[in-house]
Design a protein around this motif. Structure first.
Motif, PDB file in Angstrom:
ATOM      1  N   ARG A  20      30.022  24.481  19.775  1.00  0.00           N
ATOM      2  CA  ARG A  20      30.892  24.816  20.911  1.00  0.00           C
ATOM      3  C   ARG A  20      31.370  26.258  20.835  1.00  0.00           C
ATOM      4  O   ARG A  20      31.371  26.980  21.846  1.00  0.00           O
ATOM      5  CB  ARG A  20      32.077  23.856  20.955  1.00  0.00           C
ATOM      6  N   GLN A  21      31.775  26.701  19.653  1.00  0.00           N
ATOM      7  CA  GLN A  21      32.248  28.072  19.503  1.00  0.00           C
ATOM      8  C   GLN A  21      31.161  29.084  19.840  1.00  0.00           C
ATOM      9  O   GLN A  21      31.414  30.086  20.519  1.00  0.00           O
ATOM     10  CB  GLN A  21      32.758  28.297  18.082  1.00  0.00           C
ATOM     11  N   SER A  22      29.944  28.825  19.376  1.00  0.00           N
ATOM     12  CA  SER A  22      28.845  29.758  19.611  1.00  0.00           C
ATOM     13  C   SER A  22      28.413  29.772  21.068  1.00  0.00           C
ATOM     14  O   SER A  22      28.077  30.830  21.613  1.00  0.00           O
ATOM     15  CB  SER A  22      27.661  29.398  18.705  1.00  0.00           C
ATOM     16  N   MET A  23      28.419  28.609  21.694  1.00  0.00           N
ATOM     17  CA  MET A  23      28.092  28.546  23.126  1.00  0.00           C
ATOM     18  C   MET A  23      29.116  29.338  23.943  1.00  0.00           C
ATOM     19  O   MET A  23      28.765  30.130  24.821  1.00  0.00           O
ATOM     20  CB  MET A  23      28.048  27.099  23.585  1.00  0.00           C
ATOM     21  N   GLU A  24      30.391  29.130  23.631  1.00  0.00           N
ATOM     22  CA  GLU A  24      31.445  29.838  24.364  1.00  0.00           C
ATOM     23  C   GLU A  24      31.390  31.338  24.101  1.00  0.00           C
ATOM     24  O   GLU A  24      31.609  32.152  25.010  1.00  0.00           O
ATOM     25  CB  GLU A  24      32.806  29.263  23.973  1.00  0.00           C
ATOM     26  N   ALA A  25      31.100  31.721  22.846  1.00  0.00           N
ATOM     27  CA  ALA A  25      30.998  33.143  22.508  1.00  0.00           C
ATOM     28  C   ALA A  25      29.856  33.820  23.259  1.00  0.00           C
ATOM     29  O   ALA A  25      29.915  35.021  23.557  1.00  0.00           O
ATOM     30  CB  ALA A  25      30.802  33.314  21.008  1.00  0.00           C
ATOM     31  N   SER A  62      28.452  27.597  29.276  1.00  0.00           N
ATOM     32  CA  SER A  62      29.266  26.409  29.497  1.00  0.00           C
ATOM     33  C   SER A  62      28.891  25.322  28.494  1.00  0.00           C
ATOM     34  O   SER A  62      27.752  25.243  28.027  1.00  0.00           O
ATOM     35  CB  SER A  62      29.062  25.883  30.918  1.00  0.00           C
ATOM     36  N   VAL A  63      29.873  24.493  28.159  1.00  0.00           N
ATOM     37  CA  VAL A  63      29.656  23.343  27.294  1.00  0.00           C
ATOM     38  C   VAL A  63      30.198  22.120  28.010  1.00  0.00           C
ATOM     39  O   VAL A  63      31.379  22.063  28.335  1.00  0.00           O
ATOM     40  CB  VAL A  63      30.365  23.508  25.932  1.00  0.00           C
ATOM     41  N   TYR A  64      29.340  21.154  28.260  1.00  0.00           N
ATOM     42  CA  TYR A  64      29.748  19.956  28.992  1.00  0.00           C
ATOM     43  C   TYR A  64      29.715  18.735  28.083  1.00  0.00           C
ATOM     44  O   TYR A  64      28.888  18.643  27.172  1.00  0.00           O
ATOM     45  CB  TYR A  64      28.814  19.729  30.184  1.00  0.00           C
ATOM     46  N   ARG A 108      19.886  28.422  27.901  1.00  0.00           N
ATOM     47  CA  ARG A 108      21.281  28.400  28.323  1.00  0.00           C
ATOM     48  C   ARG A 108      21.826  26.974  28.373  1.00  0.00           C
ATOM     49  O   ARG A 108      23.018  26.768  28.200  1.00  0.00           O
ATOM     50  CB  ARG A 108      21.425  29.054  29.712  1.00  0.00           C
ATOM     51  N   GLY A 122      29.105  33.055  26.233  1.00  0.00           N
ATOM     52  CA  GLY A 122      29.436  32.969  27.654  1.00  0.00           C
ATOM     53  C   GLY A 122      28.790  31.789  28.358  1.00  0.00           C
ATOM     54  O   GLY A 122      28.626  31.810  29.585  1.00  0.00           O
TER      55      GLY A 122
END
Length: 340
Positions: free
Chosen positions: A201-206, A210-212, A179, A208
Motif C-alpha cells: 500500500r505504501q509503495s502504491m501510494e508513493a 490508487s489502492v482498492y 498501474r 501515485g
C-alpha cells in the motif's frame, strides 16, 4: 555390550578419572596434548557422554526447541537447516515442532518443549496474538522470535525487511508500466502478511497509484489457496494486470489460475512472489520473486539464542534485520496496451 565409562578411559590413558572428565568437558586445566590423546582414546573405545549427568553439572540440557508453522513449506525447511547447523556447531540438539498453521498445536508444542526443559526456544512466524506472545515471553526465556515483532517484552528478534521487499516488487512492476496491481496478502494473523501488505500500500501510494479493497485478498500460504484466491480476485477485479503474492507457493497457485483462465504469464499478466524457494527457479516460466536469505535467517536466530543463553535475562528486545533482494525472472514483463 557394557557402556564405556570415564573410569575405563582413565585406566586406558593412564590418568585420573578427573583428568578425563576435564578433557571431555574442554576444561583449561588439561594440556592440549593430553586432551587430544584422551579424546582419541574415548573415540576409539566408543565412549558416549552421559547427557543427564552433563545437564546436572552444567544446569543445561543442550537442547533447544524450534516451532514452525509448516515444515513442508521450503521456506521454513531452509530456516530450520540454518538453525540446526548453528546449533550443531555449538553442541546443541534441536527439537522441531510443526504446528501445521494451527494455533492450538502451536501452544501444545510450547508446553511440550517446556516439559522437556529445553535451554531456549526459537519461535518462527508465530500465529499467536500479541497478548499470547507477551505471556509467552514472561514464561519462556530465553526466547527468539523469527519473522515476528514483540513490543514491551524482552525477546530476541530476527526480522525480514518485509515492507522494503514489497516496495522492491511494486517498484519493479510500476517500472514495467503496471498501474493496476493486486495483492494476495497471506493469512490475516501473519506478521509478514501484514507487513508486506503495508509495503504494497505504501509503495502504491508513493507511486501515485490508487489502492482498492477489492484488489486485495487474504489466503492461506499454500499453492492451492493461492490458485483459488486468484480466481476470485480476477473475477472481481478483471482490470488487474499484475499481482504481488504473499509467498512463492501462492504465486505458483496464481500462475495456475491464470493458466486455467487462458491468461498468458507474463505477456498478459505479471506475477511476483516472495521468499525465493528452490522451486521458484525451476517452474516455467521461472518466478520473479523477492529473495529472503532463509538459511541466514535461521543461522542468525540460533546465534542470537546462544548469545541470550550466555547473557541470561535481558531487559529489552534485541533485534537483527535481514535485507531482501528482488530476483527478476520470467513472470514479469512490460504491460501491454491490450492487457486486460
Amino acid at each position: 555390550m557394557r557402556k564405556v565409562t570415564i573410569k575405563d578411559i582413565a585406566r586406558e590413558a593412564g590418568v585420573s578419572a578427573q583428568t578425563v572428565s576435564r578433557a571431555i568437558n574442554d576444561k583449561a586445566e588439561v594440556s592440549p596434548q593430553t586432551k587430544s590423546r584422551i579424546l582419541d582414546i574415548a573415540r576409539q573405545m566408543g565412549y558416549l557422554p552421559n547427557s543427564v549427568a552433563r545437564s546436572l553439572v552444567s544446569q543445561r540440557t543442550y537442547n533447544i526447541g524450534l516451532v514452525v508453522p509448516d515444515i513442508a513449506n521450503p521456506f521454513f525447511s531452509e530456516i530450520a537447516r540454518g538453525i540446526e547447523d548453528a546449533a550443531q556447531e555449538a553442541g546443541y540438539n534441536v527439537f522441531l515442532c510443526n504446528t501445521a498453521e494451527n494455533l492450538n498445536r502451536e501452544l501444545k508444542a510450547l508446553y511440550s518443549l517446556e516439559a522437556q526443559r529445553v535451554d531456549g526456544i526459537i519461535l518462527c512466524s508465530s500465529r499467536l496474538s500479541e497478548e499470547e506472545l507477551k505471556d509467552l515471553a514472561d514464561r519462556y526465556q530465553p526466547l527468539v522470535l523469527v519473522n515476528r515483532r514483540l513490543t514491551g517484552k524482552p525477546a530476541g528478534l530476527v526480522l525480514i525487511e518485509d515492507i522494503g521487499g514489497a516496495g522492491q516488487a511494486i517498484a519493479h512492476l510500476t517500472a514495467l508500466g503496471h498501474r493496476n496491481i493486486g495483492l494476495l496478502a497471506g493469512p490475516p494473523n501473519s506478521h509478514s502478511g501484514r507487513e508486506r501488505a503495508r509495503g504494497y500500500r505504501q509503495s502504491m501510494e508513493a507511486a501515485g497509484l490508487s489502492v482498492y479493497a477489492h484488489w486485495q485478498m487474504y489466503c492461506a500460504p499454500q499453492a492451492e489457496e493461492g490458485r483459488a484466491a486468484t480466481l476470485k480476485l480476477l473475477a472481481q477485479a478483471p482490470e488487474l494486470t499484475a499481482l504481488l503474492a504473499y509467498n512463492d507457493l501462492t504465486a505458483i497457485g496464481a500462475m495456475r489460475a491464470c493458466q486455467e483462465l487462458g491468461i498468458v504469464v507474463p505477456d498478459e499478466f505479471s506475477i511476483v512472489g516472495f521468499d525465493d524457494i528452490p522451486l521458484a527457479a525451476l517452474i516455467s516460466p521461472a518466478l520473479t520473486t523477492v529473495r529472503i536469505p532463509k538459511y541466514q535467517l535461521g543461522y542468525q536466530a540460533m546465534t542470537l539464542l546462544l548469545t541470550l543463553m550466555e547473557k541470561g535475562a535481558i531487559a529489552q528486545s534485541e533485534a537483527t534485520f535481514l535485507a531482501t533482494e528482488l530476483i527478476v525472472r520470467g513472470t514479469t514483463a512490460a504491460v501491454r496496451v491490450s492487457n486486460r
